[in-house]
Scaffold this motif. Structure first.
Motif, PDB file in Angstrom:
ATOM      1  N   ASN A  62       0.829  -1.204   0.000  1.00  0.00           N
ATOM      2  CA  ASN A  62       0.000   0.000   0.000  1.00  0.00           C
ATOM      3  C   ASN A  62       0.866   1.258   0.000  1.00  0.00           C
ATOM      4  OD1 ASN A  62      -2.453  -1.328  -0.073  1.00  0.00           O
ATOM      5  ND2 ASN A  62      -2.646  -1.429   2.149  1.00  0.00           N
ATOM      6  N   GLN A  63       1.936   1.245   0.799  1.00  0.00           N
ATOM      7  CA  GLN A  63       2.851   2.384   0.818  1.00  0.00           C
ATOM      8  C   GLN A  63       3.500   2.574  -0.552  1.00  0.00           C
ATOM      9  OE1 GLN A  63       5.645   1.637   3.939  1.00  0.00           O
ATOM     10  NE2 GLN A  63       4.217   2.179   5.579  1.00  0.00           N
ATOM     11  N   LEU A  64       3.864   1.462  -1.159  1.00  0.00           N
ATOM     12  CA  LEU A  64       4.460   1.516  -2.496  1.00  0.00           C
ATOM     13  C   LEU A  64       3.460   2.069  -3.501  1.00  0.00           C
ATOM     14  CD1 LEU A  64       6.830   0.825  -4.372  1.00  0.00           C
ATOM     15  CD2 LEU A  64       5.818  -1.434  -4.657  1.00  0.00           C
ATOM     16  N   SER A  65       2.211   1.643  -3.397  1.00  0.00           N
ATOM     17  CA  SER A  65       1.172   2.128  -4.294  1.00  0.00           C
ATOM     18  C   SER A  65       0.954   3.631  -4.124  1.00  0.00           C
ATOM     19  CB  SER A  65      -0.133   1.383  -4.030  1.00  0.00           C
ATOM     20  OG  SER A  65      -1.175   1.912  -4.797  1.00  0.00           O
ATOM     21  N   ILE A  66       0.911   4.088  -2.885  1.00  0.00           N
ATOM     22  CA  ILE A  66       0.743   5.524  -2.615  1.00  0.00           C
ATOM     23  C   ILE A  66       1.940   6.310  -3.162  1.00  0.00           C
ATOM     24  CG2 ILE A  66       0.661   7.246  -0.772  1.00  0.00           C
ATOM     25  CD1 ILE A  66      -0.998   5.155   0.845  1.00  0.00           C
ATOM     26  N   SER A  67       3.140   5.800  -2.913  1.00  0.00           N
ATOM     27  CA  SER A  67       4.341   6.472  -3.420  1.00  0.00           C
ATOM     28  C   SER A  67       4.347   6.503  -4.940  1.00  0.00           C
ATOM     29  CB  SER A  67       5.601   5.753  -2.930  1.00  0.00           C
ATOM     30  OG  SER A  67       5.705   5.845  -1.539  1.00  0.00           O
ATOM     31  N   PHE A  68       3.921   5.411  -5.553  1.00  0.00           N
ATOM     32  CA  PHE A  68       3.875   5.347  -7.012  1.00  0.00           C
ATOM     33  C   PHE A  68       2.852   6.341  -7.562  1.00  0.00           C
ATOM     34  CE2 PHE A  68       2.537   3.365 -11.049  1.00  0.00           C
ATOM     35  CZ  PHE A  68       3.764   3.347 -11.682  1.00  0.00           C
ATOM     36  N   ASP A  69       1.687   6.437  -6.901  1.00  0.00           N
ATOM     37  CA  ASP A  69       0.673   7.411  -7.325  1.00  0.00           C
ATOM     38  C   ASP A  69       1.197   8.837  -7.209  1.00  0.00           C
ATOM     39  OD1 ASP A  69      -1.138   5.437  -7.931  1.00  0.00           O
ATOM     40  OD2 ASP A  69      -2.255   5.605  -6.046  1.00  0.00           O
ATOM     41  N   LYS A  70       1.909   9.129  -6.108  1.00  0.00           N
ATOM     42  CA  LYS A  70       2.499  10.464  -5.952  1.00  0.00           C
ATOM     43  C   LYS A  70       3.532  10.729  -7.038  1.00  0.00           C
ATOM     44  CE  LYS A  70       1.942  10.906  -0.937  1.00  0.00           C
ATOM     45  NZ  LYS A  70       2.646  10.945   0.353  1.00  0.00           N
ATOM     46  N   LEU A  71       4.336   9.714  -7.329  1.00  0.00           N
ATOM     47  CA  LEU A  71       5.354   9.843  -8.369  1.00  0.00           C
ATOM     48  C   LEU A  71       4.709  10.117  -9.718  1.00  0.00           C
ATOM     49  CD1 LEU A  71       8.339   9.534  -9.321  1.00  0.00           C
ATOM     50  CD2 LEU A  71       7.785   7.141  -9.720  1.00  0.00           C
ATOM     51  N   LEU A  72       3.656   9.378 -10.043  1.00  0.00           N
ATOM     52  CA  LEU A  72       2.961   9.601 -11.308  1.00  0.00           C
ATOM     53  C   LEU A  72       2.332  10.993 -11.360  1.00  0.00           C
ATOM     54  CD1 LEU A  72       1.221   6.202 -12.146  1.00  0.00           C
ATOM     55  CD2 LEU A  72       3.158   7.270 -13.281  1.00  0.00           C
ATOM     56  N   GLY A  73       1.758  11.434 -10.236  1.00  0.00           N
ATOM     57  CA  GLY A  73       1.182  12.776 -10.186  1.00  0.00           C
ATOM     58  C   GLY A  73       2.231  13.842 -10.413  1.00  0.00           C
ATOM     59  N   LYS A  74       3.373  13.699  -9.748  1.00  0.00           N
ATOM     60  CA  LYS A  74       4.460  14.671  -9.921  1.00  0.00           C
ATOM     61  C   LYS A  74       4.995  14.634 -11.345  1.00  0.00           C
ATOM     62  CE  LYS A  74       8.816  16.114  -7.771  1.00  0.00           C
ATOM     63  NZ  LYS A  74       9.050  17.033  -8.812  1.00  0.00           N
ATOM     64  N   LEU A  75       5.150  13.439 -11.884  1.00  0.00           N
ATOM     65  CA  LEU A  75       5.625  13.303 -13.255  1.00  0.00           C
ATOM     66  C   LEU A  75       4.644  13.936 -14.236  1.00  0.00           C
ATOM     67  CD1 LEU A  75       7.751  12.102 -15.161  1.00  0.00           C
ATOM     68  CD2 LEU A  75       6.409  10.008 -15.194  1.00  0.00           C
ATOM     69  N   THR A  76       3.343  13.721 -14.005  1.00  0.00           N
ATOM     70  CA  THR A  76       2.320  14.328 -14.861  1.00  0.00           C
ATOM     71  C   THR A  76       2.401  15.849 -14.797  1.00  0.00           C
ATOM     72  OG1 THR A  76       0.863  12.422 -14.537  1.00  0.00           O
ATOM     73  CG2 THR A  76      -0.161  14.455 -15.294  1.00  0.00           C
ATOM     74  N   ASN A  77       2.506  16.399 -13.588  1.00  0.00           N
ATOM     75  CA  ASN A  77       2.613  17.856 -13.432  1.00  0.00           C
ATOM     76  C   ASN A  77       3.861  18.394 -14.122  1.00  0.00           C
ATOM     77  OD1 ASN A  77       0.238  18.097 -11.983  1.00  0.00           O
ATOM     78  ND2 ASN A  77       1.234  17.930 -10.004  1.00  0.00           N
ATOM     79  N   ASP A  78       4.983  17.702 -13.939  1.00  0.00           N
ATOM     80  CA  ASP A  78       6.225  18.153 -14.570  1.00  0.00           C
ATOM     81  C   ASP A  78       6.131  18.087 -16.091  1.00  0.00           C
ATOM     82  OD1 ASP A  78       7.276  18.608 -12.080  1.00  0.00           O
ATOM     83  OD2 ASP A  78       8.545  16.813 -12.041  1.00  0.00           O
ATOM     84  N   LEU A  79       5.487  17.049 -16.611  1.00  0.00           N
ATOM     85  CA  LEU A  79       5.321  16.951 -18.062  1.00  0.00           C
ATOM     86  C   LEU A  79       4.399  18.057 -18.583  1.00  0.00           C
ATOM     87  CD1 LEU A  79       5.074  13.096 -18.614  1.00  0.00           C
ATOM     88  CD2 LEU A  79       6.933  14.614 -19.303  1.00  0.00           C
ATOM     89  N   HIS A  80       3.348  18.386 -17.814  1.00  0.00           N
ATOM     90  CA  HIS A  80       2.477  19.485 -18.216  1.00  0.00           C
ATOM     91  C   HIS A  80       3.250  20.807 -18.230  1.00  0.00           C
ATOM     92  CE1 HIS A  80      -1.355  17.516 -18.642  1.00  0.00           C
ATOM     93  NE2 HIS A  80      -1.241  16.927 -17.466  1.00  0.00           N
ATOM     94  N   LYS A  81       4.082  21.020 -17.216  1.00  0.00           N
ATOM     95  CA  LYS A  81       4.879  22.248 -17.177  1.00  0.00           C
ATOM     96  C   LYS A  81       5.844  22.306 -18.367  1.00  0.00           C
ATOM     97  CE  LYS A  81       4.807  22.752 -12.142  1.00  0.00           C
ATOM     98  NZ  LYS A  81       5.603  22.629 -10.917  1.00  0.00           N
ATOM     99  N   ALA A  82       6.502  21.169 -18.633  1.00  0.00           N
ATOM    100  CA  ALA A  82       7.449  21.128 -19.756  1.00  0.00           C
ATOM    101  C   ALA A  82       6.724  21.366 -21.077  1.00  0.00           C
ATOM    102  CB  ALA A  82       8.175  19.778 -19.786  1.00  0.00           C
ATOM    103  N   SER A  83       5.524  20.803 -21.204  1.00  0.00           N
ATOM    104  CA  SER A  83       4.747  21.020 -22.432  1.00  0.00           C
ATOM    105  C   SER A  83       4.345  22.480 -22.568  1.00  0.00           C
ATOM    106  CB  SER A  83       3.491  20.139 -22.425  1.00  0.00           C
ATOM    107  OG  SER A  83       3.840  18.785 -22.461  1.00  0.00           O
TER     108      SER A  83
END
Length: 150
Positions: A62-83
């Motif tokens: 569960n901790q891994l899943s939460i961390s992975f979701d946070k990572l994906l969210g941050k990656l999505t935000n960073d990709l939106h900023k880069a775009s």
């Protein structure tokens, strides 16, 4: 066969160790025959399931899943900023090239206008050139007369 599974941590990484890890890898890599499936059934029925270990594993999962979701969210935000930055650069480039094209057109038009005005000036100066040559002739004649008089 006694299996000791010990969870451990190294920094942010959680590790699970089983004593017969290599044997499990070997058994998982080959096809299961009837003899193997019987031994696996007898082994799994004879060894009790460690509920505490499963709870720990579930918690870490569960901790891994939460961390992975946070990572994906941050990656999505960073990709939106880069775009967004890339779109901004593309628009700036487009505006700059458009302005440069307009300035080049304006410079060409100004150059043609300057050439046309120069030609008009040259045509309007033709009488001045004729007067100049007449003045030269008058000077030459005056110089000749002065030379004869003196």
């Amino acid at each position: 066969m006694a299996q000791e599974k010990v969870p451990g941590t190294q920094g942010n990484i959680v590790t699970f160790v089983a004593d017969d890890f290599v044997d499990k890898i070997r058994r998982s890599g080959r096809p299961v025959s009837d003899n193997d499936s019987e031994s696996l059934m007898s082994e799994s029925s004879s060894s009790p399931v460690d509920v505490e270990l499963l709870n720990i594993l579930e918690r870490y999962t569960n901790q891994l899943s939460i961390s992975f979701d946070k990572l994906l969210g941050k990656l999505t935000n960073d990709l939106h900023k880069a775009s967004a930055i890339s779109v901004g650069y593309a628009q700036t480039y487009n505006d700059a090239t458009k302005a440069m094209g307009e300035d080049a057109d304006s410079a060409v038009q100004s150059m043609y206008s300057l050439i046309a005005h120069s030609e008009e000036l040259s045509k309007s100066m033709e009488p001045v050139h004729k007067v100049h040559s007449k003045i030269k002739n008058v000077k030459a004649v005056l110089a000749a007369l002065e030379a004869q008089v003196t």
